[in-house]
Each structure stands twice: as structure tokens, then as C-alpha cells.
Write an enzyme that holds these catalytic residues in place. Sequence first.
Site, PDB file in Angstrom:
ATOM      1  CB  CYS A 237       3.720   0.718  -6.221  1.00  0.00           C
ATOM      2  SG  CYS A 237       3.811  -1.076  -6.449  1.00  0.00           S
TER       3      CYS A 237
ATOM      4  N   GLY B   3       1.833   2.248   5.433  1.00  0.00           N
ATOM      5  CA  GLY B   3       2.977   1.515   5.957  1.00  0.00           C
ATOM      6  C   GLY B   3       3.390   2.003   7.332  1.00  0.00           C
TER       7      GLY B   3
ATOM      8  N   GLY C  83       0.817  -1.204   0.000  1.00  0.00           N
ATOM      9  CA  GLY C  83       0.000   0.000   0.000  1.00  0.00           C
ATOM     10  C   GLY C  83       0.849   1.251   0.000  1.00  0.00           C
ATOM     11  CB  SER C  84      -0.095   4.721   0.641  1.00  0.00           C
ATOM     12  OG  SER C  84      -0.697   4.682   1.932  1.00  0.00           O
ATOM     13  N   PRO C  85       2.892   4.687   1.579  1.00  0.00           N
ATOM     14  CG  PRO C  85       4.685   5.921   0.722  1.00  0.00           C
ATOM     15  CD  PRO C  85       3.303   5.418   0.372  1.00  0.00           C
TER      16      PRO C  85
ATOM     17  CD  GLU D  46       7.236  -5.595  -1.321  1.00  0.00           C
ATOM     18  OE1 GLU D  46       7.604  -4.706  -2.135  1.00  0.00           O
ATOM     19  OE2 GLU D  46       8.003  -6.484  -0.914  1.00  0.00           O
TER      20      GLU D  46
END
Length: 457
Positions: free
Chosen positions: A225, A170, A165-167, A187
Site C-alpha cells: 500500500c 474497509g 486491507g483494501s478500500p 489502514e
Amino acid sequence: MSGVEESLAELRQAFKSGQTRSVSWRKSQLRAIIDLVQDNEENIFRALYQDLGKHPVECYRDEGRLPLLFFPTSGEVMPEPLGVVLIFASWNFPLTLALDPLIGAISAGNTAVLKPSELTPACSSFLADTIPRYLDCRTIKVISGGADVGGRLLQQKWDKIFFTGSPRGGRIVMSAAAKHLTPVTLELGGKCPAILDTLSSPSDITIAVKRIVGGKWGPCGGQACIGIDYLLVERKFASTLIDLLKLTIKKFYGEEPQNSKNMCKIINKAHFERLRNLLEDPAVAASIVHGGSLHEKELFIEPSILLDPPLDAEIMTEEIFGPVLPIITLSNIQESIEFINSRPKPLAIYAFTKKDSFKRQIVSETSSGSVTFNDTMVQFLCDDLPFGGVGQSGFGRFHGKYSFDAFSHEKAVMTRGFFPEIEPRYPPWNGFKLRFIRLAYDFDYLGLLLLMLGLKR
């Protein structure tokens, strides 16, 4: 600037210079560690005795290790499953990014909970309905739901969490995992650049442009991504490149891309509005050289090309995750190295070039999850290569054997016999026995030297 900040700045500058990448530097520093210990043997004994009361023989045993005394022994590394794992799948590849890590978790012997994305309800329902009919529902479970369900899952103790997913997501996962010291694989993504070097052959240029279009607008309409985020090219080639991109977009998606069945829509209204805001920034809007049309009802944005948007605009500081391609022009393509290094480490770098020296420079002087030459996204399809990020683009890796490793613990197993046995005696051992210990100690450095000799360029 404090002493800590000064030291950190010096370290970063030294790393940036490339000094630590050379084999000669690594060997010299490893040799220096050997010299440090051997030249300061008595000082080491004295310090350990003052702090801990350690005898010199104990110092050799515990601080230096005695591999010779381990003979005869056998050792092996045995992979074992981590236990109960949690997998968060992403919405842009809702099946692949659910089943791929699940395969790794199962092959390593774990039980697993799969949490599909709530943004793709049809795919989520498909997984929730079919997985229990094909897999052992006592060991593999699918739990669907929104952010509230994800939050409750993160409150539990897991033996591993795998997140795509997104930072921002994360960071939430890492924060929750830290409470239980749970290992994670993240990831994430980032702004993946493509570098287009000067290509002399017209056919090479045509192929490169076709692959750039495919790598930008092909994967989920730019919502990937590992898709191209922006393109670096020499200024003199920009006009020709834009014309070729327009022709290729027309060939792939027709005169009216919004009516094409070959390009994905934007996932939802929130993401559509996010992209609209990026494009409606006046400075960004002025840089649009192709496309830019928005179809709110269909959640569709036309393939769009920007030429030199402001580098401080949000579209150049945040991951775009949409069908918009900024082209950044440079005086010399070599400047692309510094441009990439001035930004967070990307998940992937794509470079179209036939120059071996430039390829080596990109590999050695940049850092990214992967580097692909003369194509885009194909590295994701190769199970013999690990897939994962570095820095803000994530950490951990999977695919093929690497997925098995991601969900395994490598346990060291050592077996000794009962002979020979050296009996400790007090008062302290005589000089001969201490020399024997020192000989065993030196064998440890032989191993370190072999490691040094094994370093490859």
C-alpha cells in the site's frame, strides 16, 4: 444545482484555494466568534429564553462556561483500555501487520482477537500455532479462516476494530462496525505518487533512481500500500530516466527477473489475472517501454514500465498493487501538485528534490497520509512518526506511542474541593453578581485568545 450542492461546491473551492490554511485567516475567524457572542449577548439570552426558558445566569453557566468558578480544581487525562478489540491483518506483510497493531492493543491493556489473512496460509498457521504458546491465551486469541469467518467476526460487538486491507474491505468493516457504533482504524492504500524533480548531480540522480526501483519493486513485488504507484517527471527527462530504471532493474533482478530470488510472486491467480487485464488493455499495452512479460505458472510478472498510459485507463484510476510502474510526463514539475490534487488523497507522497521551496509547496498544498523526501517507504520504519492515511487511503494511525493511543480512550478526570461554593438565589441575582458572572465568562475568551496566539505557521 440545489442550494446544498452549491454551498458544498463553494466550500470545496474555498478549501482548495488554500485560504483556510493561513494563520491570519484562522485568527480572524476565531476573533469573529468572540465578537459574535459579545455583540449579540441580549439576542442570545432572548433566543435561549424563547426556546428553553433559560435564565441569563444559566445561559452564562451552560452556554458560555465559567472556568473561573472551577477554581480550585485539578484535571488530568487518563488513558484507559477500550476493551475487546478485533485486528484484521493483511497478506502482503502478514507478520508485521499482525504483530504491530497487536503490540499496541496489548500495551494499552486490551484483550484481542487477531484474524490473519487466509491468503497467506503458512504465516496464518504460524501465528495460530505460536501465539498461544507465548502469550496469554485467555486474553489474546488467533482465529483463522476465510471470508466467512471474517464475516462472523464482524457480526459480533467489539470495542475497536483495526483493519489493514483494501478500500473495498474497509467499507465492509465500517458498515459492520456502524451497527454497534464501534470505532475503527482503517489502514487502506491508494495510488501513491513519486515526484522526480530535475537533479543536477549525476550521483543524486543515480541514488534517486535506485530508491525509486527499491520503492516500487522491492516491497512484496509492488504489492504494498505504501509502494510507489506511479512516477511524475518532466517530459524532457523521461528518456534518460527510463534508461536508468532499466539498468537499475537489471542490476537488482538480473537479466531474467523471473528466475531471481529477490522479487516476490503475485499472491494468487485472481490478482495475477487482475494485473494481466490491466496490462492487456490495448492502449496500456501500447505504452509499455520495458518488461510486460507474464509467467502464469509461476504467478510472476516482470518489472514493467509504462510511458504515459491513458489517464482514464483503469491502471491510472485504480491502485495497481503489482510490479508495473507508469511514468507520467509533465511540461513542468510544478504541475505535479495539481495532478496529485485531482485524485483521491494517497497514503504517501514521495518527492525527490533539493529545492526547499518545492518541498514546502508539496507539504502545504497537497494532502496525504505522509510525505517523504528523497527516499521511499522509510517513514513506515520510524516509530516516532504516526503511520496512517487520510480520506480514501484510510483514517486512524499507529506505530510506537500512536499504537497505544489507537487502542486507548483518553478519559478526562477532574477533581474539585467543597470550597468555595456560590449559592444561587432567587429572585435573580443583582447586577453586581451578574457582572461577576460576566467577568468569569470573559476569562473563557482569554483562553480562546491564548489558543489563537499559540497557532503556529
